[in-house]
Motif scaffolding. Structure first.
Motif, PDB file in Angstrom:
ATOM      1  N   ALA B  29       5.050  17.233  16.841  1.00 32.22           N
ATOM      2  CA  ALA B  29       5.262  16.228  15.787  1.00 32.22           C
ATOM      3  C   ALA B  29       3.960  16.005  15.038  1.00 32.22           C
ATOM      4  CB  ALA B  29       5.739  14.915  16.403  1.00 32.22           C
ATOM      5  N   ASP B  30       4.094  15.727  13.737  1.00 33.40           N
ATOM      6  CA  ASP B  30       2.914  15.453  12.917  1.00 33.40           C
ATOM      7  C   ASP B  30       3.329  14.447  11.844  1.00 33.40           C
ATOM      8  OD1 ASP B  30       0.422  15.555  11.806  1.00 33.40           O
ATOM      9  OD2 ASP B  30       0.738  17.445  10.747  1.00 33.40           O
ATOM     10  N   ALA B  31       3.291  13.165  12.191  1.00 25.21           N
ATOM     11  CA  ALA B  31       3.724  12.116  11.261  1.00 25.21           C
ATOM     12  C   ALA B  31       2.516  11.588  10.487  1.00 25.21           C
ATOM     13  CB  ALA B  31       4.394  10.985  12.032  1.00 25.21           C
ATOM     14  N   LEU B  32       2.720  11.343   9.204  1.00 23.78           N
ATOM     15  CA  LEU B  32       1.601  10.968   8.347  1.00 23.78           C
ATOM     16  C   LEU B  32       2.032   9.892   7.354  1.00 23.78           C
ATOM     17  CD1 LEU B  32      -1.296  12.268   8.076  1.00 23.78           C
ATOM     18  CD2 LEU B  32      -0.420  13.388   6.036  1.00 23.78           C
ATOM     19  N   ALA B  33       1.150   8.914   7.137  1.00 23.08           N
ATOM     20  CA  ALA B  33       1.341   7.952   6.053  1.00 23.08           C
ATOM     21  C   ALA B  33       0.035   7.954   5.276  1.00 23.08           C
ATOM     22  CB  ALA B  33       1.626   6.562   6.613  1.00 23.08           C
ATOM     23  N   SER B  34       0.120   7.985   3.965  1.00 19.07           N
ATOM     24  CA  SER B  34      -1.104   8.067   3.164  1.00 19.07           C
ATOM     25  C   SER B  34      -1.222   6.884   2.226  1.00 19.07           C
ATOM     26  CB  SER B  34      -1.103   9.355   2.345  1.00 19.07           C
ATOM     27  OG  SER B  34      -2.281   9.407   1.571  1.00 19.07           O
ATOM     28  N   MET B  62       3.666   5.948  14.370  1.00 22.18           N
ATOM     29  CA  MET B  62       3.790   6.284  15.795  1.00 22.18           C
ATOM     30  C   MET B  62       5.259   6.503  16.160  1.00 22.18           C
ATOM     31  SD  MET B  62       2.665   6.710  18.894  1.00 22.18           S
ATOM     32  CE  MET B  62       0.928   6.261  18.751  1.00 22.18           C
ATOM     33  N   GLN B  63       6.111   5.609  15.681  1.00 20.43           N
ATOM     34  CA  GLN B  63       7.531   5.721  16.011  1.00 20.43           C
ATOM     35  C   GLN B  63       8.119   7.024  15.478  1.00 20.43           C
ATOM     36  OE1 GLN B  63       8.747   3.350  18.155  1.00 20.43           O
ATOM     37  NE2 GLN B  63      10.192   5.048  18.404  1.00 20.43           N
ATOM     38  N   ARG B  64       7.728   7.373  14.244  1.00 25.63           N
ATOM     39  CA  ARG B  64       8.245   8.624  13.654  1.00 25.63           C
ATOM     40  C   ARG B  64       7.799   9.826  14.473  1.00 25.63           C
ATOM     41  NH1 ARG B  64       6.457  10.129   8.603  1.00 25.63           N
ATOM     42  NH2 ARG B  64       5.043   8.366   8.362  1.00 25.63           N
ATOM     43  N   ALA B  65       6.532   9.803  14.910  1.00 26.47           N
ATOM     44  CA  ALA B  65       6.018  10.943  15.691  1.00 26.47           C
ATOM     45  C   ALA B  65       6.758  11.073  17.020  1.00 26.47           C
ATOM     46  CB  ALA B  65       4.521  10.776  15.921  1.00 26.47           C
ATOM     47  N   LEU B  66       6.972   9.938  17.703  1.00 23.80           N
ATOM     48  CA  LEU B  66       7.670   9.977  18.990  1.00 23.80           C
ATOM     49  C   LEU B  66       9.104  10.477  18.813  1.00 23.80           C
ATOM     50  CD1 LEU B  66       6.396   6.577  20.497  1.00 23.80           C
ATOM     51  CD2 LEU B  66       5.755   8.885  21.282  1.00 23.80           C
ATOM     52  N   ASP B  67       9.760   9.977  17.753  1.00 23.64           N
ATOM     53  CA  ASP B  67      11.140  10.393  17.491  1.00 23.64           C
ATOM     54  C   ASP B  67      11.209  11.893  17.186  1.00 23.64           C
ATOM     55  OD1 ASP B  67      11.817   7.790  17.893  1.00 23.64           O
ATOM     56  OD2 ASP B  67      12.156   7.299  15.770  1.00 23.64           O
ATOM     57  N   GLU B  68      10.251  12.333  16.341  1.00 21.72           N
ATOM     58  CA  GLU B  68      10.216  13.735  15.931  1.00 21.72           C
ATOM     59  C   GLU B  68      10.028  14.651  17.144  1.00 21.72           C
ATOM     60  OE1 GLU B  68       7.596  14.033  12.502  1.00 21.72           O
ATOM     61  OE2 GLU B  68       7.202  16.139  12.987  1.00 21.72           O
ATOM     62  N   ALA B  69       9.154  14.230  18.078  1.00 23.99           N
ATOM     63  CA  ALA B  69       8.877  15.059  19.254  1.00 23.99           C
ATOM     64  C   ALA B  69       9.927  14.856  20.343  1.00 23.99           C
ATOM     65  CB  ALA B  69       7.489  14.732  19.804  1.00 23.99           C
ATOM     66  N   GLY B  70      10.725  13.798  20.207  1.00 20.63           N
ATOM     67  CA  GLY B  70      11.731  13.509  21.227  1.00 20.63           C
ATOM     68  C   GLY B  70      11.110  13.106  22.560  1.00 20.63           C
ATOM     69  N   VAL B  71       9.994  12.375  22.506  1.00 21.87           N
ATOM     70  CA  VAL B  71       9.356  11.918  23.748  1.00 21.87           C
ATOM     71  C   VAL B  71       9.085  10.414  23.644  1.00 21.87           C
ATOM     72  CG1 VAL B  71       8.240  14.160  24.114  1.00 21.87           C
ATOM     73  CG2 VAL B  71       6.993  12.348  22.911  1.00 21.87           C
ATOM     74  N   THR B  72       8.715   9.801  24.762  1.00 19.23           N
ATOM     75  CA  THR B  72       8.306   8.405  24.747  1.00 19.23           C
ATOM     76  C   THR B  72       6.838   8.338  25.182  1.00 19.23           C
ATOM     77  OG1 THR B  72       8.804   7.968  27.066  1.00 19.23           O
ATOM     78  CG2 THR B  72      10.625   7.716  25.494  1.00 19.23           C
ATOM     79  N   LEU B  73       6.217   7.189  24.981  1.00 20.43           N
ATOM     80  CA  LEU B  73       4.819   7.040  25.374  1.00 20.43           C
ATOM     81  C   LEU B  73       4.642   7.249  26.880  1.00 20.43           C
ATOM     82  CD1 LEU B  73       3.820   4.121  23.034  1.00 20.43           C
ATOM     83  CD2 LEU B  73       2.537   6.252  23.272  1.00 20.43           C
ATOM     84  N   ALA B  74       5.694   6.960  27.638  1.00 23.42           N
ATOM     85  CA  ALA B  74       5.609   7.137  29.094  1.00 23.42           C
ATOM     86  C   ALA B  74       5.478   8.611  29.464  1.00 23.42           C
ATOM     87  CB  ALA B  74       6.840   6.527  29.764  1.00 23.42           C
TER      88      ALA B  74
END
Ligand code: ZN
Lengths: 247, 350
Positions: B29-34, B62-74
């Motif tokens: 995942a590579d989420a970006l806001a500019s 952060m939420q977009r990146a986690l969703d995109e990668a399909g993982v959680t912080l845990a």
């Protein structure tokens, strides 16, 4: 309910754990470092320390309360970024409270001016009656705030100050608005305000921060985004026409 | 975990809020806001505006990146964050957030060097980097030549700009030509219709007397002034300014110096691999000229795709992944945001 309170709106970095029960609050642990340039380095270790002091783990925290200022921007954002990220990681609500309100509440009965250092020879300030905010928060020069609390009107007072004061006072005279002043701005500019300074109350206490959100916490109210009370726009000037390089 | 660690990277050193997630060498995942649009009317990045935008953007990014990668912080094995160099107030937002994530999720944290992360990101696309390599990082914030002996330990700076960054020169020239901000892509586009040999703009720090002390350093301030003088004398004479020719000639001067010094750095250090990163690496002329000149000396040029050249979270995650795999100790929770972080340490020691 175990609540983590964070505040970095003043030179203090504060982390506190407070137990919120049906009818009260119990302080569990609190750490504070006073260094206006060290919020970024001090806050996170303090959070780890209060958890260790209490023998608890992050997942035991059920809500986070953060002081959203007003305060110097760079330090203020440290507390809010930390609170927001922890809230997201733990899946728990975050509640915003005004940092000056925590001082106002802690100041107790009577009419009190809370002033914190806004740098650039100005203070962030608000006035309180028996712990409840009456005017503010605003930012102004200490002399202008002093004129306001002495009852002067007009002249050099910023427009926002006058509007806020008149609305709150319900009249034109602000004389006798406050009888004491607290907050680290009070200590720095104590002579200017002309009312007694409470030297023991300089930084927002953890329990007061949590008390301001206690009703929402008990009610299980939804959390909210932690939006800083900046009160000032960014210093940025649009470039003027380009300078000639030929002479 | 050691071979294929799941690492999250946070980047906030300038005007991009980036969160990237990698597993080993694989980008998930590579989420970006500019906040680039908010800076446009000021002609450059306004630090306070960037810092405010980072604070607003971090949680959703952060939420977009986690969703995109399909993982959680845990699920994450480690969190890496840009500790420096960069804008102090902007860095501090990312560092504070990274600490909050690391604390709450009870994960190790690595404060990493932004420049080393620009080099590390290339491994996501082109695999392990042959070491030693030379890296040239060119953007609105940096213009550096680095000798990369070991990406997880230390990187040796060979040279850097002594005044403006390369990207800054593009921004300033675009502004004086009335083309807008940011200048890099605009000049690149305008230059396509122009003649790069039409105007002989100066090449900073390339004269023999400068090379003695500044062999691998850059200077773009004189070039910028030369372009301004040239344009102004045209205007004073009431003649039209040939925007395409000025753009092409300016761009040629920048790319000529950058590539000549990068190749010289490779040859001087007996290095066969040149990595180019930073926003200016997206410049079409820079890529062509670098490959042309490198080929003559048997040097391989590696340039990540444009989206990975500019600042992003993936590069920070990529470097973090290298550090975890190399068994480097994590940083501590008191790790600082260091706007002038040196390259002697790739990460903040634990
Ligand atoms: Zn960069």
């Amino acid at each position: 309910m175990l609540v983590l309170a964070l505040d970095t709106a003043t030179p203090a970095s504060t982390a506190a754990l407070v137990e919120v029960t049906v009818d009260g609050l119990t302080g569990v642990a609190e750490r504070r470092t006073v260094d206006p340039r060290a919020h970024g380095e001090r806050l996170a270790p303090e959070i780890a320390a209060v958890l260790a002091d209490a023998g608890l783990r992050p997942r035991d925290v059920t809500a986070i309360v953060a002081g959203v200022g007003p305060g110097p921007f760079t330090g203020l954002r440290v507390g809010l970024a930390t609170a927001a990220s922890m809230g997201q990681a733990l899946g728990i609500p975050t509640y915003a409270v005004c940092s000056l309100d925590a001082l106002g509440r802690a100041a107790g009965p009577g009419r009190v001016l809370i002033a914190t250092d806004a740098r650039r020879r100005e203070v962030y300030f608000a006035t309180y009656a028996d712990g409840e905010r009456v005017t503010g928060p605003e930012v102004a020069k200490p002399a202008d705030v002093a004129a306001l609390v002495r009852g002067a009107t007009g002249g050099s007072l910023p427009a926002g100050v006058l509007v806020g004061a008149e609305e709150a006072g319900g009249g034109t005279s602000m004389a006798g608005l406050v009888e004491r002043v607290a907050g680290e701005g009070a200590l720095k500019y104590g002579d200017v305000f002309g009312v007694p300074v409470e030297e023991h109350l300089l930084y927002p206490p953890g329990a007061a921060l949590v008390a301001l959100a206690a009703e929402r916490i008990r009610a299980g109210a939804p959390g909210e985004a932690l939006t800083p009370l900046y009160l000032r726009r960014p210093d940025a000037v649009e470039p003027s026409a380009r300078k000639a390089v030929l002479t | 975990m050691r071979d294929e660690p799941l690492v999250l990277g946070i980047e906030t050193s300038c005007d991009e809020t980036g969160v990237g997630i990698v597993r080993g060498h694989t980008l998930l995942a590579d989420a970006l806001a500019s906040s680039v649009d908010q800076h446009a009317r000021f002609g450059g990045v306004v630090p306070e505006v960037a810092s405010r935008a980072h604070l607003e953007a971090l949680v959703p990014t952060m939420q977009r990146a986690l969703d995109e990668a399909g993982v959680t912080l845990a699920d994450i094995d480690a969190i890496a964050v840009t500790s420096g160099p960069g804008l102090a107030g902007a860095l501090l937002v990312g560092v504070a957030a990274a600490k909050g994530y690391a604390l709450a999720a009870e994960k190790p944290i690595y404060g990493v060097n932004h420049l080393a992360a620009h080099v590390a990101v290339d491994t996501l696309e082109h695999g392990p980097l042959p070491e030693p390599a030379v890296a040239m990082l060119v953007s609105g914030g940096h213009s550096s030549l680095l000798l990369v002996d070991d990406l997880t330990a230390g990187v040796t700076p060979l040279g850097a700009t002594i005044d403006d960054a390369a990207g800054e020169a593009f921004d300033k020239v675009a502004r004086l030509l009335g083309l807008g901000f940011p200048g890099g892509p605009i000049i690149d586009r305008a230059a396509r219709e122009g003649d790069p040999a039409s105007i002989a703009f100066p090449r900073g720090l390339t004269a023999a007397k400068d090379l003695a002390a500044h062999r691998f350093d850059f200077s773009f301030s004189g070039l910028k002034t030369a372009v301004a003088r040239w344009v102004e004398s045209r205007e004073r004479a009431g003649e039209p300014v040939p925007v395409a020719d000025v753009s092409a000639s300016f761009q040629e001067a920048v790319c000529d110096v950058l590539t000549a010094k990068a190749i010289d750095a490779c040859r001087a250090n007996g290095v066969g691999t040149l990595v180019i990163g930073g926003g200016v690496a997206a410049n079409s002329r820079l890529r062509v000229l670098a490959e042309e000149r490198a080929a003559k000396h048997g040097i391989a040029v590696r340039v990540p795709r444009p989206g990975l050249c500019t600042d992003n979270g993936a590069m920070v995650a990529a470097l973090g992944s290298h550090l975890v795999r190399a068994g480097v100790a994590p940083s501590r929770l008191d790790l600082p945001a260091d706007s002038a972080m040196s390259l002697t340490a790739v990460s903040v020691p634990g």
